[in-house]
Design an enzyme around this catalytic site. Sequence first.
Site, PDB file in Angstrom:
ATOM      1  N   ARG A  27      17.649  40.663  16.824  1.00 21.69           N
ATOM      2  CA  ARG A  27      19.135  41.088  17.505  1.00 21.69           C
ATOM      3  C   ARG A  27      20.094  39.924  17.161  1.00 21.69           C
ATOM      4  O   ARG A  27      21.197  40.261  17.535  1.00 21.69           O
ATOM      5  CB  ARG A  27      18.593  41.022  19.105  1.00 21.69           C
ATOM      6  CG  ARG A  27      17.795  42.366  19.556  1.00 21.69           C
ATOM      7  CD  ARG A  27      17.568  42.077  21.131  1.00 21.69           C
ATOM      8  NE  ARG A  27      18.986  42.661  21.517  1.00 21.69           N
ATOM      9  CZ  ARG A  27      19.366  43.775  21.792  1.00 21.69           C
ATOM     10  NH1 ARG A  27      18.186  44.961  21.416  1.00 21.69           N
ATOM     11  NH2 ARG A  27      20.472  44.018  22.478  1.00 21.69           N
ATOM     12  N   TRP A  74      23.884  35.925  18.386  1.00 27.01           N
ATOM     13  CA  TRP A  74      24.717  36.671  17.326  1.00 27.01           C
ATOM     14  C   TRP A  74      26.183  36.238  17.538  1.00 27.01           C
ATOM     15  O   TRP A  74      26.925  37.095  18.262  1.00 27.01           O
ATOM     16  CB  TRP A  74      24.572  38.007  17.039  1.00 27.01           C
ATOM     17  CG  TRP A  74      24.999  38.657  15.525  1.00 27.01           C
ATOM     18  CD1 TRP A  74      24.768  38.381  14.524  1.00 27.01           C
ATOM     19  CD2 TRP A  74      26.533  39.154  15.579  1.00 27.01           C
ATOM     20  NE1 TRP A  74      25.400  39.255  13.486  1.00 27.01           N
ATOM     21  CE2 TRP A  74      26.609  39.493  14.132  1.00 27.01           C
ATOM     22  CE3 TRP A  74      27.395  39.614  16.406  1.00 27.01           C
ATOM     23  CZ2 TRP A  74      27.859  40.123  13.469  1.00 27.01           C
ATOM     24  CZ3 TRP A  74      28.746  40.109  15.981  1.00 27.01           C
ATOM     25  CH2 TRP A  74      28.534  40.408  14.694  1.00 27.01           C
ATOM     26  N   ASN A 100      24.910  39.022  26.551  1.00 23.00           N
ATOM     27  CA  ASN A 100      25.100  39.507  25.542  1.00 23.00           C
ATOM     28  C   ASN A 100      26.069  40.274  25.677  1.00 23.00           C
ATOM     29  O   ASN A 100      26.400  41.027  26.512  1.00 23.00           O
ATOM     30  CB  ASN A 100      23.643  40.340  25.343  1.00 23.00           C
ATOM     31  CG  ASN A 100      23.728  41.532  24.285  1.00 23.00           C
ATOM     32  OD1 ASN A 100      24.555  41.115  23.377  1.00 23.00           O
ATOM     33  ND2 ASN A 100      23.016  42.384  24.436  1.00 23.00           N
ATOM     34  N   GLU A 493      22.464  44.515   1.774  1.00 25.78           N
ATOM     35  CA  GLU A 493      22.100  43.504   3.040  1.00 25.78           C
ATOM     36  C   GLU A 493      20.890  42.697   2.870  1.00 25.78           C
ATOM     37  O   GLU A 493      20.824  41.411   3.405  1.00 25.78           O
ATOM     38  CB  GLU A 493      21.826  44.507   3.995  1.00 25.78           C
ATOM     39  CG  GLU A 493      20.444  45.161   4.329  1.00 25.78           C
ATOM     40  CD  GLU A 493      20.279  46.052   5.326  1.00 25.78           C
ATOM     41  OE1 GLU A 493      20.835  45.741   6.392  1.00 25.78           O
ATOM     42  OE2 GLU A 493      19.755  47.108   5.403  1.00 25.78           O
ATOM     43  N   HIS A 509      34.931  59.616 -12.992  1.00 26.69           N
ATOM     44  CA  HIS A 509      36.259  59.649 -12.368  1.00 26.69           C
ATOM     45  C   HIS A 509      36.626  58.272 -11.841  1.00 26.69           C
ATOM     46  O   HIS A 509      37.733  57.970 -11.257  1.00 26.69           O
ATOM     47  CB  HIS A 509      36.354  60.780 -11.159  1.00 26.69           C
ATOM     48  CG  HIS A 509      36.104  62.162 -11.347  1.00 26.69           C
ATOM     49  ND1 HIS A 509      36.825  62.797 -12.232  1.00 26.69           N
ATOM     50  CD2 HIS A 509      34.733  62.976 -11.225  1.00 26.69           C
ATOM     51  CE1 HIS A 509      36.321  64.110 -12.436  1.00 26.69           C
ATOM     52  NE2 HIS A 509      35.097  64.093 -11.675  1.00 26.69           N
TER      53      HIS A 509
HETATM   54  C1  AGP Z   1      20.225  49.227   7.551  1.00 28.79           C
HETATM   55  O1  AGP Z   1      19.108  48.587   7.083  1.00 28.79           O
HETATM   56  C2  AGP Z   1      20.703  48.552   9.052  1.00 28.79           C
HETATM   57  N1  AGP Z   1      19.868  47.622   9.491  1.00 28.79           N
HETATM   58  C3  AGP Z   1      21.728  49.273   9.618  1.00 28.79           C
HETATM   59  O2  AGP Z   1      22.614  49.880   8.719  1.00 28.79           O
HETATM   60  C4  AGP Z   1      21.509  50.213  10.869  1.00 28.79           C
HETATM   61  O3  AGP Z   1      20.972  51.458  10.191  1.00 28.79           O
HETATM   62  C5  AGP Z   1      22.637  50.561  11.527  1.00 28.79           C
HETATM   63  O4  AGP Z   1      23.191  49.465  12.060  1.00 28.79           O
HETATM   64  C6  AGP Z   1      22.373  51.429  12.479  1.00 28.79           C
HETATM   65  O5  AGP Z   1      21.534  51.083  13.625  1.00 28.79           O
HETATM   66  P1  AGP Z   1      20.966  51.812  14.668  1.00 28.79           P
HETATM   67  O6  AGP Z   1      20.130  53.217  13.711  1.00 28.79           O
HETATM   68  O7  AGP Z   1      20.219  51.259  15.506  1.00 28.79           O
HETATM   69  O8  AGP Z   1      22.095  52.719  15.420  1.00 28.79           O
END
Ligand code: AGP
Length: 613
Positions: A27, A74, A100, A493, A509
């Site tokens: 997280r 985070w 959080n 990522e 394009h």
């Molecule tokens: C993709 O690998 C990501 N970790 C990210 O794009 C993720 O899918 C997005 O943050 C949505 O998360 P969720 O499905 O928990 O809503």
Amino acid sequence: MCGIVGYVGDKQALEVVLDGLRRLEYRGYDSAGVSVLDGSGLQVERKAGKLANLEELVSGRAMPGTLGIGHTRWATHGPPTDANAHPHVDCAGAVAVVHNGTIENYEVLVAGLEQRGHQRRSETDTEVVAHLLEERYADGPTQGDLPASLRSICKDLEGSFVLVVSHRDEPDLVVAARRNLPLVIGLGDGENFVGSDVTAFIAHTREARAVEQDQVVEVRRAGVTVTDLEGTVVDGDSYHVDWDTDAAEKGGYEFFMLKEIEEQPAAVRETLGGRLDADGLLHLDELAMSDEDVRGIEQVFIVACGSAYHSGLIGKYAIERWCRLPVQVEMASEFRYRDPVVGRNTLVIAVSQSGETADTLEAVRHARSQRAWVLAVTNTVGSTISRESDAALYTRGGPEVAVASTKAVMTQITAMYLVGLYLAQLRGTRDPDEVRAHMADLSTIPDLLTELLGRMEPVRELARSLKDEERVLFLGRHVGYPMALEGALKLKELAYVSAEGFPAGEIKHGPIALIEQGTPVVVIAPRHALQAKLINNVQEVRARGARTIVITTDGDASVLPYADDVISIPDTKSLLTPLLTIVPLQVLSAEIARARGLDVDQPRNLAKSVTVE
Ligand code: AGP
């Protein structure tokens, strides 16, 4: 973002809390900290960087005590330093707080606290809560009452928060509060827990209870009391968590992501399981809509973020094809700000693995305020999005720990097909035999996936040859286009490579100007109605010097003359090909990241669950 654990029981709290933080580290992982209450007071340790840094700091150090709280961060307010890591304490070191979320009015609160003589030691918004608790616990109507002090402070806070608090004079009490962000109670025997999700305590208990909006939880060894902000006790149901604990462990794999890629056949099987009745008709009772309401749907919106958005794009192809309903797929972060035309006959499908993504949650709230019917497609039972939607369809993928979504996307796409077929069945746009035939095709996917996963070594080898590339393009048409977007997102990522996905017909394009001698271009071109057009696009980029890496179908030789590298997948119906083409894209990006020496599970700057807007 941020992972939170609180524990009170008879075990050594440090071990319980660190174990919980290990499972929650996905997280957020830019700093971590713990606080343990022993006979002499609160012991607090915090460290910038990954949890391993904190573990090293406390290893061998005596931190006895059976009550503790912990946090993995985070950063939002203040960079990830030791000083900004949680827990934060008040001036006297009597109260410890982990948080959080974001406290939007913290500057006003700080100003007041400073005027009243409090000393701030961090740049965080969180620290204000510790000082406010110091005041309210010491004096006034909430004096000596920690839960009442926290309830009164919550009324003054603006923003989103989960707060978990301990006090040196309360050896049998952890207090927690929630607004907008997830908090779950773990109900044990002589011990109780709070956590950001059930993985925080799944090693100790499988009985959980979700905390609702603006509730405060008093966690004691003997039991748990939940109140609203006025102090009125609120009843609630507990539920049993049936996730396998092994699923939240690496099980011998170097990274969770590699394990989660391998778990995909089983995950799809779970998503599909038990959906057909004896007559082969599809049942999706979770949709919770009457047949009449289903027939009344005039349009569908799918809202989601990141990889879940790509799953939603596949949902559009499936629902439009099978149900002849207009479908718009929206990035959830944009949805509510452009005043979309949503009303009573609109079905809004919110796709989210975590069920906690702030943008998607806000889109859900907006859709419901417009009287649309909202279906959550989520992996997380009891998540905020599932609770705030009209209905929830669970993808049953099991815990996904790696930040990069793999089995979650796979099961979301599968769920999109289920929704499309179910709507088609109820609306009569596809007859039962055709629905049965599509379900039969879907049921072959887990075995095809197992076979495909067994032949990924050449893809890994190919990935290693791409490890120094700084730009990669992905092309696809029709359902291959969302997979091109997904392939590019994964590479960005995980490997920090500049990658973009395009509809193959669109490159002429503009994007074709990006191609230089040797630029790798991954083309998703399984056997398909549009394959001939894709082969033209492969030739176009190759003629301009691209290194073409083509994903094609077993036994299909048509693309071979134009491919520098070929990845072959088993044959399936064209609409279902994303469930197979996605696998080599996942393996490619994971292996490039690995070859570059990166942390595959925890890429920089990211967090698994994005609970800020
Ligand atoms: C993709 O690998 C990501 N970790 C990210 O794009 C993720 O899918 C997005 O943050 C949505 O998360 P969720 O499905 O928990 O809503």
